[in-house]
Design an enzyme around this catalytic site. Structure first.
Site, PDB file in Angstrom:
ATOM      1  N   GLY A  54      -7.149 -47.045 -16.702  1.00  0.00           N
ATOM      2  CA  GLY A  54      -5.978 -46.629 -17.083  1.00  0.00           C
ATOM      3  C   GLY A  54      -6.154 -44.994 -17.119  1.00  0.00           C
ATOM      4  N   SER A  56      -7.644 -42.803 -20.200  1.00  0.00           N
ATOM      5  CA  SER A  56      -8.438 -42.846 -21.553  1.00  0.00           C
ATOM      6  C   SER A  56      -7.865 -41.959 -22.518  1.00  0.00           C
ATOM      7  CB  SER A  56      -9.829 -42.548 -21.466  1.00  0.00           C
ATOM      8  OG  SER A  56      -9.966 -41.146 -20.867  1.00  0.00           O
ATOM      9  N   CYS A  86     -13.663 -48.176 -16.234  1.00  0.00           N
ATOM     10  CA  CYS A  86     -13.009 -47.025 -15.737  1.00  0.00           C
ATOM     11  C   CYS A  86     -12.643 -46.128 -17.073  1.00  0.00           C
ATOM     12  CB  CYS A  86     -12.064 -47.202 -14.868  1.00  0.00           C
ATOM     13  SG  CYS A  86     -11.827 -45.506 -13.668  1.00  0.00           S
ATOM     14  N   ARG A 118     -15.812 -37.502 -16.634  1.00  0.00           N
ATOM     15  CA  ARG A 118     -14.535 -38.375 -16.341  1.00  0.00           C
ATOM     16  C   ARG A 118     -14.043 -37.511 -14.671  1.00  0.00           C
ATOM     17  NH1 ARG A 118     -10.274 -36.841 -20.055  1.00  0.00           N
ATOM     18  NH2 ARG A 118      -9.013 -38.174 -18.663  1.00  0.00           N
ATOM     19  N   ILE A 147     -10.878 -45.244  -8.513  1.00  0.00           N
ATOM     20  CA  ILE A 147      -9.564 -44.639  -8.720  1.00  0.00           C
ATOM     21  C   ILE A 147     -10.091 -43.469 -10.013  1.00  0.00           C
ATOM     22  CG2 ILE A 147      -7.271 -44.625  -9.145  1.00  0.00           C
ATOM     23  CD1 ILE A 147      -7.523 -47.685  -8.381  1.00  0.00           C
ATOM     24  N   ARG A 148      -9.961 -42.248  -9.489  1.00  0.00           N
ATOM     25  CA  ARG A 148     -10.281 -41.198 -10.528  1.00  0.00           C
ATOM     26  C   ARG A 148     -11.278 -41.712 -11.447  1.00  0.00           C
ATOM     27  NH1 ARG A 148      -6.677 -39.992 -14.178  1.00  0.00           N
ATOM     28  NH2 ARG A 148      -5.436 -41.829 -14.090  1.00  0.00           N
ATOM     29  N   HIS A 183     -13.076 -50.895 -10.590  1.00  0.00           N
ATOM     30  CA  HIS A 183     -12.085 -51.839 -10.893  1.00  0.00           C
ATOM     31  C   HIS A 183     -11.981 -53.198 -10.292  1.00  0.00           C
ATOM     32  CE1 HIS A 183      -9.137 -48.960 -12.888  1.00  0.00           C
ATOM     33  NE2 HIS A 183      -9.647 -48.216 -12.289  1.00  0.00           N
ATOM     34  N   GLU A 185     -10.793 -55.807 -11.195  1.00  0.00           N
ATOM     35  CA  GLU A 185      -9.666 -56.582 -11.439  1.00  0.00           C
ATOM     36  C   GLU A 185      -8.615 -56.493 -10.283  1.00  0.00           C
ATOM     37  OE1 GLU A 185     -10.129 -53.704 -12.869  1.00  0.00           O
ATOM     38  OE2 GLU A 185      -8.519 -52.482 -12.791  1.00  0.00           O
TER      39      GLU A 185
HETATM   40  N1  GLN Z   1      -9.831 -40.619 -14.925  1.00  0.00           N
HETATM   41  C1  GLN Z   1      -9.370 -41.792 -16.045  1.00  0.00           C
HETATM   42  C2  GLN Z   1      -9.506 -41.231 -17.445  1.00  0.00           C
HETATM   43  O1  GLN Z   1     -10.450 -40.565 -17.550  1.00  0.00           O
HETATM   44  C3  GLN Z   1      -9.655 -43.012 -15.358  1.00  0.00           C
HETATM   45  C4  GLN Z   1      -8.920 -43.687 -14.459  1.00  0.00           C
HETATM   46  C5  GLN Z   1      -9.012 -45.150 -14.210  1.00  0.00           C
HETATM   47  O2  GLN Z   1      -9.320 -45.880 -15.262  1.00  0.00           O
HETATM   48  N2  GLN Z   1      -8.755 -45.504 -13.074  1.00  0.00           N
HETATM   49  O3  GLN Z   1      -9.141 -41.782 -18.241  1.00  0.00           O
END
Ligand code: GLN
Length: 205
Positions: A54, A56, A86, A118, A147-148, A183, A185
């Site tokens: 999500g 952080s 993540c 990150r 994802i990111r 991820h 899930e």
């Molecule tokens: N980039 C988000 C972070 O640093 C993490 C992204 C993710 O959980 N998909 O919190």
């Protein structure tokens, strides 16, 4: 006694993880349940916890505000199995800084001796999927959804590197603590959730 697993439900991929853990429990035929947990009291009752992906900074600030961060840290230090996904892995890390904006003041659990970057693979639009492997967990191939996603630039001597992608560390383990940058899930493959459920079941018995 039944295994009581939780998904930290402050922000992020909560429902997807609950469904994946439930599938893993069913597939393994283990006597267990998975619930959504948020308060210190709820967290005190679980035998294992997933900190989902999500954002952080949001997870950190809200869990600090309601006292969850403190009990989480205590329970993990006492040996509770935890899977940080993540943003969840960011939360576990000792130090984290963003690839672009550098270090910001964000509450972390600081419990896993890793140096984390990150958004290491770019922003949302640079999300991608690729095959990775988690050989030492008995998972030769796995569809990694990034994802990111963060990556790890350095690990403490007692932290096991589970996987790398493009020379970057993307999964680690230390005793009861697992962190992954991707991820699981968001795939139909529950191998990693099964590994975690099994680990929690073994540590409980
Ligand atoms: N980039 C988000 C972070 O640093 C993490 C992204 C993710 O959980 N998909 O919190």
């Amino acid at each position: 006694m039944s295994l009581n697993l939780g998904v930290l439900s402050i922000q992020g991929d909560i429902l997807e993880n609950i469904l994946s853990v439930q599938s893993a429990i069913n597939a393994l035929d283990i006597n267990g349940t998975v619930t959504s947990v948020r308060t210190p009291d709820e967290i005190s009752q679980v035998d294992g916890l997933i900190i989902p992906g999500g954002e952080s900074t949001t997870i950190g600030q809200l869990s600090l505000a309601n006292g969850t961060l403190k009990i989480l840290k205590e329970k993990i230090e006492q040996g509770m199995p935890v899977l940080g996904i993540c943003a969840g892995m960011v939360m576990l890390s000792k130090t984290a800084q963003d690839k672009v904006v550098g270090k910001i003041d964000q509450p972390l659990l600081e419990i896993l001796d890793i140096k984390l970057e990150r958004n290491s693979f770019g922003r949302q639009r640079e999300s991608f999927e690729t095959d990775i492997s988690l050989t030492s967990l008995g998972i030769p191939t796995f569809n990694g959804v990034f994802i990111r996603a963060p990556s790890i630039s350095d690990v403490g001597s007692d932290v096991e590197i589970l996987s790398k992608f493009n020379e970057k560390i993307i999964a680690v383990k230390k005793d009861n603590i697992i962190g992954v940058a991707f991820h699981p899930e968001l795939t139909t493959d529950t191998s990693l959730h099964k590994y975690f459920v099994n680990l929690a079941n073994t540590l409980k018995n």
